[in-house]
Design a protein around this motif. Structure first.
Motif, PDB file in Angstrom:
ATOM      1  N   CYS B  57       0.819  -1.369  -0.002  1.00  0.00           N
ATOM      2  CA  CYS B  57      -0.151  -0.189  -0.102  1.00  0.00           C
ATOM      3  C   CYS B  57       0.856   1.124   0.023  1.00  0.00           C
ATOM      4  O   CYS B  57       0.166   2.446  -0.179  1.00  0.00           O
ATOM      5  CB  CYS B  57      -0.926   0.137   1.050  1.00  0.00           C
ATOM      6  SG  CYS B  57       0.022   0.230   2.760  1.00  0.00           S
ATOM      7  N   LEU B  58       2.289   0.956   0.245  1.00  0.00           N
ATOM      8  CA  LEU B  58       3.092   2.120   0.029  1.00  0.00           C
ATOM      9  C   LEU B  58       2.987   3.344   1.325  1.00  0.00           C
ATOM     10  O   LEU B  58       3.634   4.296   1.360  1.00  0.00           O
ATOM     11  CB  LEU B  58       3.073   3.088  -1.257  1.00  0.00           C
ATOM     12  CG  LEU B  58       3.199   2.615  -2.558  1.00  0.00           C
ATOM     13  CD1 LEU B  58       2.754   3.197  -3.596  1.00  0.00           C
ATOM     14  CD2 LEU B  58       4.593   2.086  -2.774  1.00  0.00           C
ATOM     15  N   ALA B  59       2.258   2.801   2.286  1.00  0.00           N
ATOM     16  CA  ALA B  59       1.958   3.855   3.475  1.00  0.00           C
ATOM     17  C   ALA B  59       3.449   3.980   4.140  1.00  0.00           C
ATOM     18  O   ALA B  59       3.899   5.010   4.546  1.00  0.00           O
ATOM     19  CB  ALA B  59       1.203   3.159   4.441  1.00  0.00           C
ATOM     20  N   GLN B 107       4.304   1.595  12.464  1.00  0.00           N
ATOM     21  CA  GLN B 107       3.087   2.262  12.881  1.00  0.00           C
ATOM     22  C   GLN B 107       2.008   2.508  11.979  1.00  0.00           C
ATOM     23  O   GLN B 107       0.828   2.493  12.231  1.00  0.00           O
ATOM     24  CB  GLN B 107       3.604   3.685  13.784  1.00  0.00           C
ATOM     25  CG  GLN B 107       2.443   4.338  14.573  1.00  0.00           C
ATOM     26  CD  GLN B 107       3.056   5.532  15.365  1.00  0.00           C
ATOM     27  OE1 GLN B 107       4.238   5.671  15.269  1.00  0.00           O
ATOM     28  NE2 GLN B 107       2.075   6.232  15.635  1.00  0.00           N
ATOM     29  N   VAL B 108       2.403   2.902  10.982  1.00  0.00           N
ATOM     30  CA  VAL B 108       1.283   3.062   9.796  1.00  0.00           C
ATOM     31  C   VAL B 108       0.846   2.052   8.925  1.00  0.00           C
ATOM     32  O   VAL B 108      -0.164   2.114   8.412  1.00  0.00           O
ATOM     33  CB  VAL B 108       1.830   4.097   8.618  1.00  0.00           C
ATOM     34  CG1 VAL B 108       2.153   5.549   9.310  1.00  0.00           C
ATOM     35  CG2 VAL B 108       3.002   3.525   8.120  1.00  0.00           C
ATOM     36  N   CYS B 109       1.629   0.742   9.228  1.00  0.00           N
ATOM     37  CA  CYS B 109       1.156  -0.328   8.616  1.00  0.00           C
ATOM     38  C   CYS B 109      -0.272  -0.953   9.236  1.00  0.00           C
ATOM     39  O   CYS B 109      -0.346  -1.545  10.344  1.00  0.00           O
ATOM     40  CB  CYS B 109       2.117  -1.485   8.571  1.00  0.00           C
ATOM     41  SG  CYS B 109       1.895  -2.789   7.558  1.00  0.00           S
ATOM     42  N   ASN B 110      -1.260  -0.703   8.299  1.00  0.00           N
ATOM     43  CA  ASN B 110      -2.411  -1.312   8.893  1.00  0.00           C
ATOM     44  C   ASN B 110      -2.869  -2.756   9.016  1.00  0.00           C
ATOM     45  O   ASN B 110      -3.572  -3.347   9.486  1.00  0.00           O
ATOM     46  CB  ASN B 110      -3.678  -0.714   8.166  1.00  0.00           C
ATOM     47  CG  ASN B 110      -3.804   0.706   8.403  1.00  0.00           C
ATOM     48  OD1 ASN B 110      -3.768   1.239   9.537  1.00  0.00           O
ATOM     49  ND2 ASN B 110      -4.023   1.674   7.069  1.00  0.00           N
ATOM     50  N   SER B 111      -1.710  -3.546   8.152  1.00  0.00           N
ATOM     51  CA  SER B 111      -2.123  -4.865   8.147  1.00  0.00           C
ATOM     52  C   SER B 111      -0.869  -5.615   8.764  1.00  0.00           C
ATOM     53  O   SER B 111      -0.578  -6.854   8.671  1.00  0.00           O
ATOM     54  CB  SER B 111      -2.025  -5.119   6.603  1.00  0.00           C
ATOM     55  OG  SER B 111      -1.096  -4.547   5.852  1.00  0.00           O
ATOM     56  N   LEU B 154       0.382  -0.039  18.087  1.00  0.00           N
ATOM     57  CA  LEU B 154       1.002   1.301  17.904  1.00  0.00           C
ATOM     58  C   LEU B 154       0.060   2.323  17.594  1.00  0.00           C
ATOM     59  O   LEU B 154      -0.023   3.365  18.449  1.00  0.00           O
ATOM     60  CB  LEU B 154       2.232   1.641  17.075  1.00  0.00           C
ATOM     61  CG  LEU B 154       3.670   0.991  17.355  1.00  0.00           C
ATOM     62  CD1 LEU B 154       4.467   0.943  16.434  1.00  0.00           C
ATOM     63  CD2 LEU B 154       3.992   1.526  18.851  1.00  0.00           C
ATOM     64  N   GLN B 155      -1.006   2.178  16.795  1.00  0.00           N
ATOM     65  CA  GLN B 155      -2.041   2.942  16.629  1.00  0.00           C
ATOM     66  C   GLN B 155      -2.955   3.128  17.611  1.00  0.00           C
ATOM     67  O   GLN B 155      -3.569   4.158  17.944  1.00  0.00           O
ATOM     68  CB  GLN B 155      -2.748   2.378  15.164  1.00  0.00           C
ATOM     69  CG  GLN B 155      -2.063   2.646  13.642  1.00  0.00           C
ATOM     70  CD  GLN B 155      -2.446   2.024  12.728  1.00  0.00           C
ATOM     71  OE1 GLN B 155      -3.828   1.702  12.670  1.00  0.00           O
ATOM     72  NE2 GLN B 155      -1.726   1.824  11.907  1.00  0.00           N
TER      73      GLN B 155
END
Lengths: 324, 188, 395
Positions: B57-59, B107-111, B154-155
């Motif tokens: 997803c490039l996040a 931290q930004v990785c939703n998966s 982390l989120q």
């Protein structure tokens, strides 16, 4: 002729013994310093790190020998050799047992002070010859320090001389063996004189707390700043030899040298020397460096006057018959 | 007189220390315990179906302050395991030589597809050896212990406290295997 | 003034070989003697790696910690020597800037062979996330050989020890002839392409030439000699009552300096000619401390030409930190009067603004670059300055 052969044989023996003690001394210092800081010290190289000094020396001998472009080549090369010679030379008149002595000079004390005082020359040769500002500053500090501390050193050494009435070190030791160790009796000129001798010797060999000539935070590495490899090894050794021989001298002058019960003289002498050697390392790794002005103040306002007073007291002691 | 007292004190202190137990932890033999969130390198763990969890997803690539992550998306395909359509990545490169370990990518990785691991990479003889490619990152996920942080955790930690909102719990294989003993080699 | 460039590599240098080397090698059965000897020498080299610390930032703290009790580098015979002449391993720990790089190179050249280099941490390896910025060298291996790279930001003390163990491994390999050389790749510099967005392709100011700089400093010395009587001595008592309220300051600015506008969100603009007189006046009023001198560059827009603004702020220590600030607007080619004669503290601050923004302070006694190397061209804090400008040979 007989004396020459005796001198050459024992001189070589003593020098070899001292130099091999040095290697172990380096190992011991690093271990001891480590333990004082709750570290382990060398453990990996050899059993308990015993081979560490040898690895150091093998490595140092392989390093490139750099001579700075504008250095005074002659002085630069001569200085480390002179340093070792001067510091080893002192050992020539120190009796390690009634018979183990390279040369029993009648004026042994003068020889010790003279040769010991010559250390100034290699120090300045190194500082000047390196053509490096840190080295030169270090050399100038070292000389200011050595010349100043030479005075209390002489005064302290004169106390046993006056008390025993002999200028020969073996004479002084023999006198102590017959009567008392000077550090024990007469305690008033004896023990304080030893303390002054000890401090002056630390200063002469540029050891902490008197190591402003090579203060790392100010002068990079003082006189050895430009020295690499083998030449640095010589300086490194000279420093340890100076310390060891100084300890031996202190043991001989104030603690009765080879005198002691139950064991042969050599054992006692070695034991006393090593005790003083350890004491020096204990002081070295415990204290901070003096500032240059504090150093001079200690020398000229404390040690020198006290030294003169002690000399007078010992003269009075001898004159008014307190000798025995 | 103060000088003499202080000198005596210093000499006493060092001598007392000399007879204490040294605090040194002999590094290659003994590994010092580390904090829970200690982290040193990266891994791309699998998702619950045993596939690579990253969907490209490039996040992380976008947020990385050092710009050390580069990836190539593989487009959407049918998953061979579940049969559902999902996105894949073809390549994933992380240049550890310029990484600052800020954990923002995690931290930004939703998966929960990128995690940091507790064992550092071996000091390298060449700069290229510090570039972690897909193969190495997958291997890290299997061989090394994951650090505490995952994207979900982390989120969650960053969200303002809301009592009624249930946590979006996602099972993460990396964290489930966390207490597994670390391999003795390359472990800190 | 011009910086002396050190040669990056000694082009003509070949590995030294003694004339007898080949002859010696041809003696049959020699390896029986040399192999154990070589093993001994390698063992010595490997086990007494003395570190010369090249610590410039946070990795240096970890380097210190590595020598301390918990990790204790001395266990493997590693001690830290302060002089490059006695070091075997240079541990580069920290960001190396363009200004530092020549010094690092010089110290590296002063170390005796055989020597090794460890790049500790991301900054030393690659320049980290500063690697695209104008003052940072993108990795020490661009200008000197590196043997071991320790990743981490910063690597912990154990990682440094691990690096040293790896170095021992490498020394062994190299002695056996299995691994040849250290990493040294100046070619990496060519890969540094513009990656940071820039405002526009405005031709950049080339900075002042040496001749111009000479001119400026001459002028300033003369001016200072003339104006020295004006300098307010530090201990002189305050002659006028301190204008403590902002109304009084406003009144002063309005009446004596012709300032009409007092914006709520910014300091008042003072004309270029009055600025130095104002500084004098405020100093006499008791505003004795210069807080800042900050110059800002405003690039040319469709309607406005390029311009600068210099902001000053003074503080009165006696009156509960009353602060007075003012701005001076400058056109692109205008200079501003230096206030070094009034506030000695303005010296370095104005130099910094000259260095980074390129505002010329007339009457400054020593207007040289202060943060950047003397041979730099351009002023990095101008908006049209590309952040990844190359500065050969270091980046």
């Amino acid at each position: 002729m007989n004396e020459l052969v005796h001198g050459a044989l024992y001189g070589t023996l003593i020098a070899t013994a001292i130099l091999s003690t040095i290697a172990m001394g380096i190992w011991f210092e690093r271990k001891f310093a480590g333990r004082m800081q709750q570290r382990l010290g060398p453990t990996i190289v050899g059993p308990a790190g015993l081979l560490q000094p040898f690895a150091d020396i093998i490595k140092l001998l392989q390093k490139e020998d750099i001579v700075p472009r504008d250095a005074d080549r002659g002085l630069f090369d001569l200085a480390p050799i002179l340093a070792v010679v001067c510091s080893l030379g002192v050992a020539a008149v120190i009796p390690f047992s009634p018979s183990i002595i390279a040369s029993d000079l009648d004026v042994g004390v003068l020889w010790v002070l003279g040769i010991g005082g010559l250390m100034v020359i290699p120090t300045f040769a190194a500082g000047w010859g390196s053509n490096n500002k840190f080295a030169l500053l270090g050399a100038m500090r070292a000389i200011a320090q050595s010349v100043s501390y030479g005075v209390p050193l002489v005064l302290a050494v004169l106390v046993p001389v006056v008390l025993s009435g002999s200028l020969s070190i073996s004479g002084i030791v023999a006198w102590q063996a017959q009567h008392h160790w000077f550090a024990v009796w007469p305690i008033v000129p004896g023990l304080p004189a030893f303390v002054i001798f000890f401090l002056a010797m630390l200063a002469e060999s540029n050891r902490i707390p008197f190591d402003i000539p090579e203060a790392e935070s100010e002068l990079v590495a003082g006189i050895t700043t430009e020295y690499t490899g083998a030449k640095f090894t010589l300086f490194y050794m000279a420093e340890y030899v100076h310390t060891l021989v100084g300890s031996a001298l202190g043991a001989a002058l104030f603690f009765g040298g080879w005198d002691g019960p139950f064991a042969p003289g050599l054992h006692w002498m070695v034991l006393k020397t090593l005790t003083l050697f350890v004491l020096i390392y204990w002081v070295r790794w415990s204290l901070l460096r003096f500032r240059a002005d504090q150093l001079m103040r200690l020398c000229w306002t404390w040690l020198t006057p006290i030294g003169v007073a002690l000399l007078l007291v010992s003269a009075a002691w001898v004159t008014f018959g307190g000798t025995n | 007189m103060g000088y003499f007292n202080d000198t005596a004190k210093a000499l006493r202190t060092t001598m007392v220390n000399a007879f204490r137990e040294p605090v040194t932890q002999e590094f290659p033999l003994v590994i010092r315990p580390r904090a829970e969130r200690f982290r040193a390198s990266f891994a791309l763990p699998d998702d619950e179906h045993g596939e690579v969890a990253c969907i490209g997803c490039l996040a992380c690539e976008r947020i990385c302050p050092s710009r050390v992550i580069k990836m190539k998306s593989g487009g959407k395909k049918d998953s061979p395991v579940t049969g559902k359509k999902r996105a894949y990545i073809d390549e994933f490169v992380l240049d550890l030589s310029a990484c600052i370990g800020c954990e923002l990518c995690v931290q930004v990785c939703n998966s929960d597809a990128i995690v940091m691991v507790r064992q550092p990479e071996v000091p390298a003889f060449a700069r290229e050896d510090l570039v972690l490619d897909m193969e190495k990152l997958r291997a890290n996920a299997k061989l090394k212990t994951a650090s505490w942080g995952t994207g979900t955790r982390l989120q969650e930690m960053q969200e303002p406290p809301k009592a009624e909102k249930p946590a979006v719990a996602k099972a993460s294989p990396a964290t489930e295997t966390a207490p597994a003993p670390a391999p003795a080699k390359e472990t800190v | 003034m011009t910086a002396r460039h050190l040669p990056l590599v000694d082009e003509g240098a070949l590995p030294y070989e003694h004339p007898l080397y080949e002859t010696l090698l041809s003696i049959p059965g020699l390896s029986v003697v040399t192999a154990p000897l070589d093993a001994l020498l390698t063992w010595g080299t490997k086990n007494a790696l003395w570190v010369f610390p090249m610590a410039t930032s946070c990795c240096g703290i970890e380097l210190m910690a590595a020598a301390a009790s918990r990790v204790d580098l001395d266990r493997m015979g590693t001690i830290i020597r302060a002089t490059p002449r006695q070091g075997d391993v240079m541990v580069v720990a920290g960001t190396i800037t363009v200004k530092m790089a020549p010094r690092v190179k010089l110290l590296w050249d002063q170390m005796p062979e055989p020597k090794w280099c460890i790049a500790m941490g991301s900054c030393a390896i690659s320049g980290d996330f500063y690697r695209d910025l104008y003052p940072v060298v993108p990795g020490v291996d661009t200008f000197m050989p590196v043997d071991v790279y320790i990743p981490g930001c910063p690597p912990n003390p154990e990682a440094l020890m691990h690096g040293l163990l790896r170095l021992q491994e490498k020394i062994g390999l190299r002695r056996e002839g299995k691994l040849t050389q250290a990493e040294y790749r100046p070619g990496l510099l060519d890969l540094t392409k513009p990656r940071v967005g820039r405002l526009g392709d405005v031709t950049r100011d080339a900075g002042l030439s040496d001749a111009q700089l000479e001119d400026v400093s001459d002028m300033t010395r003369r001016d200072l000699a003339e104006e020295s009587s004006e300098i307010v001595p530090r201990a002189e008592p305050v002659r006028e009552a301190i204008a403590s309220s902002s109304q009084e300051i406003e009144a002063l600015l309005r009446d004596d300096f012709g300032v009409t506008e007092f914006p709520k969100d910014a300091a008042p603009l003072v004309s270029r000619g009055d600025h130095r007189r104002l500084a004098h006046r405020l100093r006499a009023l008791g505003y004795a401390q210069l807080i800042y001198v900050v110059a800002t560059h405003f690039p040319a827009k469709k309607t406005d030409p390029e311009r600068f603004e210099v902001a000053y702020a003074l503080r009165s220590i006696g009156r509960k930190s009353t602060v007075v600030a003012w701005r001076v607007a400058l056109a692109a080619d205008e200079t501003i009067a230096s206030i070094v004669g009034v506030f000695a503290g303005a010296d370095w601050q104005e130099r910094e603004q000259f260095d980074l923004v390129g505002v010329r302070f007339e009457g400054h006694p020593d207007l040289r670059r202060i943060l950047l190397p003397a041979d730099w061209s351009g002023h990095p804090l101008r908006k049209d300055y590309a952040a990844d400008t190359a500065h050969p040979p270091w980046r």
